[in-house]
Design a protein around this motif. Sequence first.
Motif, PDB file in Angstrom:
ATOM      1  N   ARG A  38       3.746   2.435 -13.246  1.00 44.90           N
ATOM      2  CA  ARG A  38       3.019   1.540 -12.561  1.00 44.90           C
ATOM      3  C   ARG A  38       1.739   2.203 -12.324  1.00 44.90           C
ATOM      4  NH1 ARG A  38       6.904  -0.400  -7.441  1.00 44.90           N
ATOM      5  NH2 ARG A  38       8.914  -0.489  -8.615  1.00 44.90           N
ATOM      6  N   THR A  44       0.582   0.067  -5.766  1.00 43.67           N
ATOM      7  CA  THR A  44       2.113   0.644  -6.131  1.00 43.67           C
ATOM      8  C   THR A  44       2.706   1.339  -4.677  1.00 43.67           C
ATOM      9  OG1 THR A  44       1.373   0.715  -8.189  1.00 43.67           O
ATOM     10  CG2 THR A  44       2.976   2.318  -7.413  1.00 43.67           C
ATOM     11  N   SER A  47       3.910  -1.180  -2.709  1.00 46.29           N
ATOM     12  CA  SER A  47       5.468  -2.025  -3.247  1.00 46.29           C
ATOM     13  C   SER A  47       6.744  -0.871  -3.062  1.00 46.29           C
ATOM     14  CB  SER A  47       5.024  -1.995  -4.904  1.00 46.29           C
ATOM     15  OG  SER A  47       4.904  -1.085  -5.704  1.00 46.29           O
ATOM     16  N   GLU A  51      10.108  -1.486  -1.032  1.00 44.51           N
ATOM     17  CA  GLU A  51      11.463  -1.433  -1.579  1.00 44.51           C
ATOM     18  C   GLU A  51      12.484  -0.425  -0.815  1.00 44.51           C
ATOM     19  OE1 GLU A  51      10.669   0.447  -5.637  1.00 44.51           O
ATOM     20  OE2 GLU A  51       9.548  -1.336  -6.184  1.00 44.51           O
ATOM     21  N   ALA A  59      12.168  -6.771  -2.628  1.00 41.99           N
ATOM     22  CA  ALA A  59      10.856  -6.158  -2.428  1.00 41.99           C
ATOM     23  C   ALA A  59       9.826  -6.877  -3.370  1.00 41.99           C
ATOM     24  CB  ALA A  59      11.016  -4.693  -2.785  1.00 41.99           C
ATOM     25  N   LYS A  60      10.169  -7.079  -4.689  1.00 42.21           N
ATOM     26  CA  LYS A  60       9.134  -7.642  -5.564  1.00 42.21           C
ATOM     27  C   LYS A  60       8.858  -8.968  -5.117  1.00 42.21           C
ATOM     28  CE  LYS A  60       8.089  -8.789 -10.099  1.00 42.21           C
ATOM     29  NZ  LYS A  60       7.393  -9.941  -9.928  1.00 42.21           N
ATOM     30  N   PHE A  63       6.233  -8.561  -2.204  1.00 44.64           N
ATOM     31  CA  PHE A  63       5.082  -7.965  -2.689  1.00 44.64           C
ATOM     32  C   PHE A  63       4.242  -8.961  -3.449  1.00 44.64           C
ATOM     33  CE2 PHE A  63       2.276  -6.161  -6.046  1.00 44.64           C
ATOM     34  CZ  PHE A  63       1.681  -5.073  -5.290  1.00 44.64           C
ATOM     35  N   ASP A  64       4.960  -9.923  -4.077  1.00 42.40           N
ATOM     36  CA  ASP A  64       4.081 -10.892  -4.861  1.00 42.40           C
ATOM     37  C   ASP A  64       3.733 -11.939  -3.887  1.00 42.40           C
ATOM     38  OD1 ASP A  64       4.567  -9.726  -7.209  1.00 42.40           O
ATOM     39  OD2 ASP A  64       6.451 -11.122  -7.678  1.00 42.40           O
ATOM     40  N   THR A  99       2.766   0.440   6.018  1.00 39.77           N
ATOM     41  CA  THR A  99       1.914   0.175   5.222  1.00 39.77           C
ATOM     42  C   THR A  99       0.368   0.326   5.830  1.00 39.77           C
ATOM     43  OG1 THR A  99       2.245  -2.303   5.503  1.00 39.77           O
ATOM     44  CG2 THR A  99       3.157  -1.037   3.570  1.00 39.77           C
TER      45      THR A  99
END
Length: 204
Positions: A38, A44, A47, A51, A59-60, A63-64, A99
């Motif tokens: 990635r 990244t 992301s 996870e 997680a995806k 993130f999306d 984050t």
Amino acid sequence: MPGLNRRSYADAVEVLAAGDKDLARIVERFGAPSLVSRPSGFATLVSIIFEQQVSLASAKATFDKVALLLPEFTEHRYLELSDETLRTAGVSRQKIRYTRLVAEAILEGALPIRSLARKSDAQVRELLTAITGLGNWTADVYLMIALRRPDLWPIGDLALVKAVVSVKRLGDKPDAHTLEQLGERYRPYRSVATSIFWRHYLHS
């Protein structure tokens, strides 16, 4: 610090399979794993934090949802999102904190994320784990998939541990020392060995 490319990765798979019959069986049965990569940078790293302790699919999805809220996925734009907005997108309170701390560390210069590729594995690990919420697992995964470093052995990863226990027929869950010692045989390509074990885990 040089990272793996498709050719060197494929060569490493061949070397590992030639030296370990269990890894050879995984490659023969399921095929060689592909190089997972990635882009390096803030998005990244976020992301990977998402996870932590959840499934990759979950997680995806989170993130999306967050990415759709941002005109560009940068630390500046991310900090403009409210906690409520992030929670609505599925980000937990803890991960909002982690984050945000990463974004602030980048902006303040404590985490020079754009120059991490020029630093050693140990230096990158030290910089990342200095931030609350980023432990060895997060650092290892970032080193492996964003910087494509060849010799990481993330013993804090549950999928790796389960695969090692199964493939090596270890019985009970091994302790950290046992896992570290087992990983020594795969130097200097422990990251690639990890990918092969992950392949076993995903297909079992």
